[in-house]
Design a protein around this motif. Sequence first.
Motif, PDB file in Angstrom:
ATOM      1  N   GLY A 169      17.191  39.414  -9.030  1.00 52.75           N
ATOM      2  CA  GLY A 169      15.988  40.238  -9.139  1.00 52.75           C
ATOM      3  C   GLY A 169      15.939  40.999 -10.447  1.00 52.75           C
ATOM      4  N   LYS A 170      17.080  41.539 -10.859  1.00 51.95           N
ATOM      5  CA  LYS A 170      17.160  42.253 -12.139  1.00 51.95           C
ATOM      6  C   LYS A 170      16.891  41.292 -13.304  1.00 51.95           C
TER       7      LYS A 170
ATOM      8  N   SER B  41      10.526  39.321  -9.313  1.00 50.05           N
ATOM      9  CA  SER B  41      11.603  40.299  -9.167  1.00 50.05           C
ATOM     10  C   SER B  41      11.384  41.152  -7.934  1.00 50.05           C
ATOM     11  N   SER B  42      10.149  41.598  -7.732  1.00 50.47           N
ATOM     12  CA  SER B  42       9.833  42.430  -6.574  1.00 50.47           C
ATOM     13  C   SER B  42      10.095  41.690  -5.275  1.00 50.47           C
TER      14      SER B  42
ATOM     15  N   HIS C  11      17.104  49.233  -8.823  1.00 52.61           N
ATOM     16  CA  HIS C  11      16.286  48.317  -9.623  1.00 52.61           C
ATOM     17  C   HIS C  11      14.877  48.184  -9.043  1.00 52.61           C
ATOM     18  N   PHE C  12      14.758  48.259  -7.714  1.00 60.23           N
ATOM     19  CA  PHE C  12      13.446  48.181  -7.087  1.00 60.23           C
ATOM     20  C   PHE C  12      12.581  49.384  -7.482  1.00 60.23           C
TER      21      PHE C  12
ATOM     22  N   MET D 163       8.636  49.357  -8.750  1.00 59.15           N
ATOM     23  CA  MET D 163       7.583  50.155  -8.135  1.00 59.15           C
ATOM     24  C   MET D 163       6.955  51.133  -9.130  1.00 59.15           C
ATOM     25  N   LYS D 164       7.761  51.673 -10.009  1.00 60.59           N
ATOM     26  CA  LYS D 164       7.231  52.569 -11.033  1.00 60.59           C
ATOM     27  C   LYS D 164       6.283  51.818 -11.961  1.00 60.59           C
ATOM     28  N   ARG D 165       6.676  50.617 -12.340  1.00 63.45           N
ATOM     29  CA  ARG D 165       5.823  49.808 -13.216  1.00 63.45           C
ATOM     30  C   ARG D 165       4.505  49.468 -12.530  1.00 63.45           C
ATOM     31  N   LYS D 166       4.562  49.216 -11.231  1.00 63.50           N
ATOM     32  CA  LYS D 166       3.346  48.894 -10.486  1.00 63.50           C
ATOM     33  C   LYS D 166       2.556  50.134 -10.094  1.00 63.50           C
ATOM     34  N   ARG D 167       3.059  51.313 -10.490  1.00 64.98           N
ATOM     35  CA  ARG D 167       2.414  52.591 -10.225  1.00 64.98           C
ATOM     36  C   ARG D 167       2.373  52.924  -8.740  1.00 64.98           C
TER      37      ARG D 167
END
Length: 407
Positions: free
Chosen positions: A280-281, A292-293, A313-314, A318-322
């Motif tokens: 995933g990383k 990855s998600s 890492h998740f 989630m931060k990137r996807k807001r």
Amino acid sequence: MRKLVKKTKTEKPRIEREIVLPPSPFYEDEWLAAGLTKEENSHGIVYKRIVSFDSAYKHGNIYLSDLNHALEKWESLDKTHPLAPDLEKRLVFFDTETTGLKGAGTLIFLLGFIEQTKNAFKLTQYLLPGPDHERAFLYASGLWKHNINLVTYNGKSFDIPQVETRWTMNRNSLPPLISHAHIDLLHGSRRIWKEEVDSFSLVNIEEKKIGFFREDDIPGHLAPIIYQDAVKSGRIDPLMKVLKHNEWDILSLVTLYIETTDLLFETSTRGTAISQTNIGKWFSDLKLYDRSSQVLEAVILEYGLEHPVTHFHFGFIMKRKRHVEEAIASFEIAADRLVGRQRIIALEELAKLHEHKVKGFEGALLYTRRAQQLLTEDPDLTERFRLRQREMFQRREIRLLRKLFPG
């Protein structure tokens, strides 16, 4: 007056030197009797061994025929992955045996290739009769003909540079060497099984990941000694064991490529929590965030809180996807259950999210001060990391205090 007299240059006739090919070695009959065949080209002679493996052949726990399914999976990936083949080109698994590890005097004495034919897998090994036949040996490999996918294990650091060096030494006689598409399974193994296996030697990966155990194998470091003895004495029996060693290496490349492909594309947690998290990383590093998600979420569903690194890492995905709430929940698990560098980074991300997204300055200050305390107490941190993070958190603390207490 002599200076004014023009001197006429007389061209010297070119003397074409006849190329004298080196003779066959004295032990040729013995090598041919052992099952090798002789191949001649414009540069000399080379000996080769060809072995066919039926598609139903099983190496370790994996059938060679599963390569077809692996290649079908790569067709579905839109973007380039380091293990993705160019499906327009032939896929060839490649390994070498050399007389040393480095230096201009190091010779390649065995080139091994295996590729899938219509109904089988064909292994071809080219054996160097002696230094005088090196040009014929390299030419016979066909590495100058067509651009192909070469699959190796540590080939980027060793095998391919060795081939390039020997080609350069014979560049006046050989066609230019083609720069092939290259897949190095050592790099893939390190990305997938980091912190899960204790050694990334091919033999260890064979045993741990594809279930293949060698019997009566020669140690790799003895191969140069055996070869040098063979070209001096002509004895072929020990040298045939070197060819068998090389054969196993190349068959392991095929099955290892199948195994790594299956792990990369498996939707369920077929591997361990560690390997699937590493995968995933890896997808995240390649900017394949949706994939990855999916992988990381599957690990979380399977293992819950048992593997907090997955949550770490998740959280970034989630931060990137807001998805702020999901990111905060993931980083809180990581901050509570991890130690060392990742715990500090998780606290840093929590402080950022609370300050900039939630506008919860008190919470951000709480995470900041907790991190500052751990930077002093945690023995698993390097001094360089402590200093850098301490300065960053001090600036954050001052900024948060100004926001909480203006003026």
